[in-house]
Design a protein around this motif. Sequence first.
Motif, short mmCIF file in Angstrom:
data_model
loop_
_atom_site.label_atom_id
_atom_site.label_comp_id
_atom_site.label_asym_id
_atom_site.label_seq_id
_atom_site.Cartn_x
_atom_site.Cartn_y
_atom_site.Cartn_z
N GLY A 1 0.80 -1.22 0.00
CA GLY A 1 0.00 0.00 0.00
C GLY A 1 0.83 1.26 0.00
N GLY A 2 0.44 2.22 -0.86
CA GLY A 2 1.04 3.54 -0.87
C GLY A 2 0.30 4.46 0.10
N ILE A 3 0.70 5.73 0.10
CA ILE A 3 0.10 6.71 1.02
C ILE A 3 -1.41 6.74 0.88
N ASP A 4 -1.90 6.86 -0.36
CA ASP A 4 -3.35 7.00 -0.55
C ASP A 4 -4.10 5.69 -0.32
N ASP A 5 -3.38 4.56 -0.35
CA ASP A 5 -4.02 3.28 -0.04
C ASP A 5 -4.22 3.13 1.47
N VAL A 6 -3.19 3.48 2.21
CA VAL A 6 -3.21 3.28 3.65
C VAL A 6 -3.96 4.42 4.36
N PHE A 7 -3.80 5.64 3.85
CA PHE A 7 -4.45 6.81 4.44
C PHE A 7 -5.41 7.42 3.43
N PRO A 8 -6.72 7.22 3.56
CA PRO A 8 -7.67 7.80 2.60
C PRO A 8 -7.47 9.30 2.49
N LYS A 9 -7.61 9.81 1.26
CA LYS A 9 -7.33 11.23 1.02
C LYS A 9 -8.13 12.14 1.94
N HIS A 10 -9.40 11.78 2.18
CA HIS A 10 -10.24 12.69 2.98
C HIS A 10 -9.87 12.65 4.46
N LYS A 11 -8.93 11.77 4.85
CA LYS A 11 -8.46 11.74 6.23
C LYS A 11 -7.02 12.23 6.37
N GLN A 12 -6.40 12.63 5.27
CA GLN A 12 -5.04 13.14 5.35
C GLN A 12 -5.04 14.59 5.85
#
Length: 345
Positions: free
Chosen positions: A319-330
Amino acid sequence: MTMRRAIVALMAGSVLLSGCVVAALPVVAAAGIGKRTIDRQDRNKRKARADAAAPRAQAKLPSPGGAAAAAARPGPAAVPPEMQYLYGSGEAAAISLQAYRALWNFLRIEISYRRDKTKISSVVLSPGSTLASPKFDTCGKRPLAVVLDVDETSLLNLGFESYNARRGATYDPTRWARWEETGADKVVAVPGAADTLAAARSEGFAVIFNSNRSAATAGRTAAALEGAGLGPAVLGETLFLRGEGAPSGKDERRWRIAQKYCVVAMVGDQLGDFTDLFNLPDNNVLARRNMTSESLLAPLWGAGWFVLPNPVYGSALHGGIDDVFPKHKQWDDPDPAAPAPAPQK
């Protein structure tokens, strides 16, 4: 006399406090300053004078290979944090103990106390199951069994991973094959495993190991398990390993086991230790995570399926950043002076 009584009291207290005997010894020793201490100080002074009188050439011996060899000799390797956690931390040991205690409680409370065990359902997904429509067979008259993975579920591979840590090496299948052949005495049981499996056997549960280790090294794998206190393992009976050229999935072996036994519990450190459906190539990171918590299989965790931590290797590490951390929660730091985040790789 007062000092002697204080020492005796300290020694008695140290015996009563389990685990504190060694900690109390420096206190007792410090209270006994007397002639022996003075004599030791005199000896130290005499030794210091002798050292000062020794020839300067002998004060520091050269290294066997000279200065260049000493400079080239590597220092202690840094242990990767994921290995520090799994193989060195009390937290990982506690989680393993917790998982095996949960397994034992499940076997004793949910399974052993059932009068009519023929109605108990296996926890192995039946052939033809899907995640949306899982199917399980009832036990009938088959003997009850627990099925476990081997590596990082039953055994901790300290020898193999220490090699990787000391040399900064990554996984190499040819090195792993050599490890299976030669590392049987460089493993330890996962905390909680040995006692739980012994107790399960005493209650009449068969203990079966299902591993992707090579069937060609079955003897060494059995020796590793028995040497670590996990009991006997016989290929084709209580030990099932991957055949030459066979895929790494375990469902085929699970179904063979389920034909003879009613599997009431499974233990693993990878989702594939429970069903190959978790590892289908179309499963992305988010979907795979949701399969465990948002599907009809979710109630099995802790109630037939028991998972242990493994941050070192395996199918979980994707998993990359957007896989592990949903964009709307970054989140971005609102401080304009804060350094910009590093670009994604």
